[in-house]
Design an enzyme around this catalytic site. Structure first.
Site, PDB file in Angstrom:
ATOM      1  N   TYR A   1     -10.573  -0.119   1.487  1.00 26.38           N
ATOM      2  CA  TYR A   1      -9.542  -0.206   2.814  1.00 26.38           C
ATOM      3  C   TYR A   1      -9.285   1.452   3.633  1.00 26.38           C
ATOM      4  CZ  TYR A   1      -9.108  -5.242   4.643  1.00 26.38           C
ATOM      5  OH  TYR A   1      -9.996  -6.691   4.891  1.00 26.38           O
ATOM      6  N   ASP A   2      -9.531   1.384   4.994  1.00 26.14           N
ATOM      7  CA  ASP A   2      -8.534   2.867   5.493  1.00 26.14           C
ATOM      8  C   ASP A   2      -8.153   2.637   6.685  1.00 26.14           C
ATOM      9  OD1 ASP A   2     -10.774   4.999   5.091  1.00 26.14           O
ATOM     10  OD2 ASP A   2     -11.992   3.307   4.184  1.00 26.14           O
TER      11      ASP A   2
ATOM     12  N   ASP B   1       0.757  -1.262   0.148  1.00 24.69           N
ATOM     13  CA  ASP B   1       0.082  -0.273   0.075  1.00 24.69           C
ATOM     14  C   ASP B   1       0.949   1.786  -0.313  1.00 24.69           C
ATOM     15  OD1 ASP B   1      -2.672  -0.838  -0.402  1.00 24.69           O
ATOM     16  OD2 ASP B   1      -2.777  -1.820   1.477  1.00 24.69           O
TER      17      ASP B   1
ATOM     18  N   VAL C   1      -6.930   3.789   0.376  1.00 24.44           N
ATOM     19  CA  VAL C   1      -6.451   3.127  -0.792  1.00 24.44           C
ATOM     20  C   VAL C   1      -7.458   2.257  -0.932  1.00 24.44           C
ATOM     21  CG1 VAL C   1      -4.266   1.525  -1.304  1.00 24.44           C
ATOM     22  CG2 VAL C   1      -4.213   3.303   0.708  1.00 24.44           C
TER      23      VAL C   1
ATOM     24  N   ASP D   1      14.277   4.547  13.641  1.00 25.95           N
ATOM     25  CA  ASP D   1      16.009   4.910  13.277  1.00 25.95           C
ATOM     26  C   ASP D   1      15.984   5.394  15.057  1.00 25.95           C
ATOM     27  OD1 ASP D   1      18.753   5.865  13.635  1.00 25.95           O
ATOM     28  OD2 ASP D   1      18.118   7.814  11.844  1.00 25.95           O
TER      29      ASP D   1
ATOM     30  N   GLY E   1       4.357   1.102  -1.155  1.00 25.12           N
ATOM     31  CA  GLY E   1       5.108   0.994  -2.132  1.00 25.12           C
ATOM     32  C   GLY E   1       4.452   0.736  -2.935  1.00 25.12           C
TER      33      GLY E   1
END
Length: 693
Positions: free
Chosen positions: A402-403, A318, A399, A461, A320
């Site tokens: 779906y949410d 979703d 997308v 990170d 990439g």
């Protein structure tokens, strides 16, 4: 009480101009990038911008930067020439003014060669595929053979095709398409799949490459609508819950910089990752101590377990393939967010490289979160306690069907939590009512939802008290009864240092956690300062290791990955997982090696849901939750919340003697069930651009 239209919907206009190297891209900068590329002759009439990313500065450069210095911003744009399929990457270095902007580099990407890969899809390509399919004689004949008419009403769903090494797919920009045909305009289209019909579309060539008509079953005859007219009168039994903050929120915002209690951080946003938290640190007296340099959820994969031709290829990435940030919702007070809200807009590059804005893309607010700590003294009457509160920073992306909600929570005790919320509409096929399928469940009459997974990957990170960090795996250990455990009750824990870049599985039976600590900083007890990653350790990728989705989404096969920090390694499935043969991203990062024991490292955590759909998920799915915690372990010398004031209403508090304590019982909060800042979703202002899938 403050004016709700102002205080509850505050938006920071300073974010339209970047003031810090980590600020999200602004509309002006996006326009300057396009202008620089155009001036350099890099743009043609059909050139589009599938992706544009702000490149974070190296840590050393960021540490040396001071207010007033040039921002030194570098922006990567992926360029797609739609008539030829040529893909290029261009980096523009922005100067102190537009006249100093320059194209630092531009190179062709070999998308026609192994291991291939394609840029993310354009909004305009969804409309293009709709036109191509509906004009195709084979598709129209297949629809007519099913007795289906009103083809103009069909929802043609353009989807990333996966990668199977087939000659008519590799090295070309392709999409597969499924069809849904609602009986009436305005019906929920996802209720009416045209089963067995799938088309492979050459997007560059603008033609249907292949049509597969696997089988024919009737389109379900059900009511899948959930609007007020279909559901009927709403219940009246629920009494109002009011959330009031008469003095406004406790946080302050300066541009992208946020201060809330001991927490300090910057809010960022990208079209690929969506919400990004930068430089998350804890103010400890006069010292600002670093915890996480950069936190985001840059990828997720949704693999389906259905073997039918119609769905055996489905494995959505979703972020990439479609972009999470580009599909963000514009959030609304009362529907999505409750309380005293601060919104951040998102400014992104559209298909043509020109800026567009998603208003109110990020919502930030405080929530009551029940009991923080509590104790009743031995006299049986004296009680001490404080209520917990958390800061919520969140956004929603839609997308297609779906949410997804992405929620970061910061707590008063130094804890950090992330929670993904999956809702929306499950993606269904059709079969004869009562059929038992091995890979799908019947959730409504004749409507079958395949088993599938939603596996997210967080990139953390970590800079716990600096960049010299390590990772220890900590497991609980049973001690056999014997000389070391004469009564059999003893147990302990074991630490194993992660000395090389690699991956690990979680293990709930062992209570497995991972501690990220400082190699040089010590706490008051003389031990390293640490944060503990607490996983849910649910199912990893269920696909076979020989499958193509395993090769493309290897990040989802392990709960933990540890790599050496490198500035250009952001995406766990690689920069272009769309139609890629696999092996990019985390497998490649691990193979590069690097020191992860006492040096700058990145922790990647995969987590998520395995969805065996149920009738209660139809026609719209209640939220499913998944996530993880980061908790301080020896990072602080004692409970940092002893000075939190008593929380109550009209003078009632939680510290009381002699009985009669109600701990603020007249207030509006409730223990253990915080007010969810998002309860729904809205498209962004203006024309909706929705990635259908």
């Amino acid at each position: 009480m403050p004016d709700a239209t102002h205080t509850h919907g505050a938006r920071d206009s300073h974010l339209t101009e970047a003031a810090h190297p980590l600020d999200a891209l602004t509309p002006g900068e996006i326009g300057r990038v396009r202008a620089a590329l155009e001036a350099a002759g890099a743009l043609r009439d059909d050139t589009r911008f599938p992706m544009q990313l702000l490149l974070d500065p190296p840590k050393a450069a960021l540490a040396a930067w001071a207010p007033g210095d040039p921002l030194g911003r570098r922006v990567l744009s992926t360029l797609l020439d739609t008539s030829t399929g040529l893909v290029r990457e261009a980096v523009v270095a922005l100067g102190t003014s537009a006249s100093e902007d320059r194209v630092a580099s531009i190179e062709d990407l070999p998308t026609g060669e192994a291991p291939y890969g394609q840029p993310q899809y354009l909004f305009e390509e969804y409309e293009l595929v709709d036109e191509i399919v509906k004009a195709d004689r084979g598709w129209r004949a297949a629809m007519a053979s099913r007795g289906l008419d009103h083809m103009d009403r069909a929802l043609v769903v353009p989807l990333a095709p996966g990668q199977f090494g087939e000659a008519d797919e590799v090295g070309r920009r392709m999409m597969r398409s499924l069809t849904f045909l609602p009986p009436h305009a305005g019906d929920n289209p996802w209720s009416f799949p045209v089963e067995g019909l799938v088309l492979l579309v050459d997007v560059t060539g603008r033609k249907v490459e292949k049509l597969v008509d696997e089988r024919q079953v009737p389109v379900p005859d059900i009511d899948g609508n959930y609007d007020d007219a279909s559901v009927g009168a709403r219940r009246t039994s629920l009494k109002p819950i009011e959330i009031t903050m008469p003095e406004g929120p406790s946080f302050t915002v300066d541009g992208s910089h946020v201060t809330w209690e001991q927490w300090r951080f910057r809010v960022g946003f990208s079209m690929r990752e969506g919400l990004v938290l930068h430089e998350l640190g804890w103010q400890d007296g006069e010292e600002l101590r670093s915890v996480v340099h950069r936190a985001s959820v840059p990828e997720m994969v949704v693999p389906y377990g259905d073997t039918s031709e119609t769905r055996r290829w489905i494995s959505y990435f979703d972020a990439g393939e479609y972009h999470l940030g580009k599909n963000a919702n514009s959030l609304a007070l009362g529907c999505d967010c409750l309380g005293a809200i601060h919104y951040f807009d998102a400014h992104l590059a559209g298909d043509t490289g020109e800026a567009f804005t998603i208003p109110r893309a990020i919502c930030m607010h405080e929530e009551d979160f029940g009991i923080l700590w509590k104790h009743r003294e031995l006299d049986g009457e004296t009680t001490h306690g404080r209520r917990s509160r958390r800061l919520v920073i969140s956004y929603f992306a839609t997308v297609g069907n779906y949410d997804y909600g992405f929620f970061w929570y910061l707590y008063l005790d130094g804890s950090i939590q992330f929670e993904a919320k999956a809702t929306g509409i499950v993606f269904c096929g059709a079969d004869l009512p009562g059929t038992v399928q091995r890979h799908a469940t019947e959730i409504a009459t004749g409507l079958f939802a395949p088993v599938h997974q939603h596996i997210f990957c967080a990139r953390l990170d970590m800079d716990v008290d600096g960049t010299d960090n390590y990772v220890d795996q900590v497991d609980l250990v049973r001690i056999p009864m014997g000389p070391e455990n004469p009564w059999g009750n003893a147990f302990g824990h074991r630490r194993d240092r992660v000395t090389e870049a690699g991956s690990r599985l979680g293990d709930g039976a062992l209570g497995r956690t991972w501690h990220i600590g400082s190699a040089s900083r010590r706490n008051g007890l003389g031990r390293p300062t640490e944060y503990q990653l607490i996983p849910e350790a649910r199912a990893t990728l269920m696909a076979d290791p020989a499958s193509t989705v395993h090769a493309r989404g290897t990040f989802a096969t392990q709960h933990l990955w540890v790599t050496a920090h490198r500035d250009d390694e952001t995406f766990p499935a690689g920069r272009y997982p769309n139609q890629h043969a696999g092996g990019d991203g985390l497998p490649a990062f691990v193979a590069e090696g690097g020191d992860v024991d006492g040096d700058d490292l990145v922790v990647w955590h995969s987590f998520g849901l395995t969805h065996i759909p149920r009738p209660e998920d139809w026609p719209i799915m209640p939220v499913d939750y998944s996530g993880f915690w980061l908790k301080p372990v020896g990072f602080l010398d004692r409970n940092p919340t002893l000075d939190v004031p008593e929380a109550g209403h009209d003078g009632d508090g939680c510290g009381c003697e002699g009985g009669g304590c109600d701990c603020g019982g007249h207030g509006h909060g409730h223990d253990g069930a915080a007010h969810d800042g998002h309860d729904g979703h809205h498209g962004h202002d203006g024309e909706d651009h929705v990635a259908i899938r």
